[in-house]
Design a protein around this motif. Structure first.
Motif, PDB file in Angstrom:
ATOM      1  N   ASP A 167       0.824  -1.213   0.000  1.00 56.98           N
ATOM      2  CA  ASP A 167       0.000   0.000   0.000  1.00 56.98           C
ATOM      3  C   ASP A 167       0.860   1.266   0.000  1.00 56.98           C
ATOM      4  OD1 ASP A 167      -2.545  -1.077  -0.212  1.00 56.98           O
ATOM      5  OD2 ASP A 167      -2.787  -1.332   1.953  1.00 56.98           O
ATOM      6  N   TYR A 170       2.016   1.863  -3.512  1.00 56.02           N
ATOM      7  CA  TYR A 170       0.946   2.415  -4.360  1.00 56.02           C
ATOM      8  C   TYR A 170       0.760   3.905  -4.061  1.00 56.02           C
ATOM      9  CZ  TYR A 170      -0.643  -2.101  -6.200  1.00 56.02           C
ATOM     10  OH  TYR A 170      -0.731  -3.302  -6.863  1.00 56.02           O
ATOM     11  N   ALA A 188      -1.927 -10.031  -0.988  1.00 60.89           N
ATOM     12  CA  ALA A 188      -2.644  -9.368  -2.086  1.00 60.89           C
ATOM     13  C   ALA A 188      -4.126  -9.177  -1.755  1.00 60.89           C
ATOM     14  CB  ALA A 188      -2.487 -10.165  -3.372  1.00 60.89           C
ATOM     15  N   GLN A 189      -4.642 -10.025  -0.857  1.00 61.24           N
ATOM     16  CA  GLN A 189      -6.053  -9.901  -0.451  1.00 61.24           C
ATOM     17  C   GLN A 189      -6.241  -8.840   0.645  1.00 61.24           C
ATOM     18  OE1 GLN A 189      -8.017 -11.810  -2.278  1.00 61.24           O
ATOM     19  NE2 GLN A 189      -6.293 -12.946  -3.132  1.00 61.24           N
ATOM     20  N   THR A 191      -4.483  -5.756   0.774  1.00 62.82           N
ATOM     21  CA  THR A 191      -4.121  -4.385   0.392  1.00 62.82           C
ATOM     22  C   THR A 191      -5.369  -3.536   0.189  1.00 62.82           C
ATOM     23  OG1 THR A 191      -3.970  -5.130  -1.891  1.00 62.82           O
ATOM     24  CG2 THR A 191      -1.898  -4.967  -0.675  1.00 62.82           C
ATOM     25  N   LYS A 195      -4.100  -3.930  -6.268  1.00 65.27           N
ATOM     26  CA  LYS A 195      -3.977  -5.400  -6.224  1.00 65.27           C
ATOM     27  C   LYS A 195      -2.613  -5.801  -6.790  1.00 65.27           C
ATOM     28  CE  LYS A 195      -5.622  -9.610  -5.607  1.00 65.27           C
ATOM     29  NZ  LYS A 195      -6.478 -10.355  -6.514  1.00 65.27           N
ATOM     30  N   THR A 198       0.933 -11.610  -8.140  1.00 63.51           N
ATOM     31  CA  THR A 198       1.490 -12.703  -7.338  1.00 63.51           C
ATOM     32  C   THR A 198       1.992 -13.822  -8.248  1.00 63.51           C
ATOM     33  OG1 THR A 198      -0.660 -13.794  -7.141  1.00 63.51           O
ATOM     34  CG2 THR A 198      -0.078 -12.201  -5.415  1.00 63.51           C
TER      35      THR A 198
END
Length: 209
Positions: A167, A170, A188-189, A191, A195, A198
């Motif tokens: 995060d 980003y 990844a689930q 954040t 996304k 992976t």
């Protein structure tokens, strides 16, 4: 199709089973072999030595005798798959090859996050080799403190630390964030800002292709 995965962390077995299920690959047979000793040896040596590379390649070759495709899921040992592929009768793939190829098609900052120091150089080398978008710029980051949590068995803390790092990238303007190690996939689930890519998803698609 029989796909054999060589892991260096037992917890990655569930990661790949989940990824296969999400991709709807139930018709394929997955075989999982875990060899944490290979990664431990590389960590102790400060990186992948010629001996450990050869040892890993020998394991991959043995597995290839009873598989349609072999996937090496450890980023630190990645180049052993390239070595094994030279003589194997079936495809031997490193799971992060497809990850690198997809990530470097991005125009802008591509940030690859690693949790283990020994993964930094192999990942950097791999990402530098693949075909890239003219405006793709690679940055490598080690997620401080994450691997200690993993080794202590604090998987939830490990994934939260990685999600927070993703995060932050980003927010910093990253066009693409990559979770370079398969063990990082669950982050990844978690954040909030984007996304990340992976390796299990990218690698399994490549194995089928």
């Amino acid at each position: 199709m029989r796909i054999t995965c060589l892991h260096t962390a037992d917890s990655n077995i569930a990661v790949f089973e989940n990824a296969a299920r999400e991709l709807g690959l139930n018709q394929h047979q997955f075989v999982h072999v875990s060899r944490p000793d290979l990664l431990a040896a590389a960590e102790k040596a400060g990186g992948l030595t010629a001996d450990i590379r050869q040892q890993t390649a020998d394991v991959l070759l043995a597995l290839s005798e009873d598989a349609d495709c072999v996937l090496l899921t450890c980023s630190t040992l990645g180049s052993a798959a390239t070595l094994a592929a030279e003589t194997a009768a079936v495809p031997v793939l490193r799971v992060d090859q497809a990850l690198a190829e997809q990530a470097m098609k991005t125009a802008g900052n591509v940030v690859a996050l690693c949790a283990v120091e020994t993964t930094l150089e192999p990942t950097r080398h791999l990402f530098a080799q693949v075909e890239k978008h003219p405006q793709a710029l690679l940055e490598m980051h080690l997620v401080a403190g994450a691997w200690d949590k993993f080794k202590q068995g604090d998987l939830a803390g490990y994934l939260q630390t990685i999600a927070a790092a993703a995060d932050a990238q980003y927010l910093n303007g990253a066009a693409c964030v990559v979770l370079a190690q398969a063990s990082m996939t669950g982050a990844a689930q978690l954040t909030q800002m984007g996304k990340p890519l992976t390796s299990p998803e990218c690698g399994l698609r490549a194995a089928l292709a």
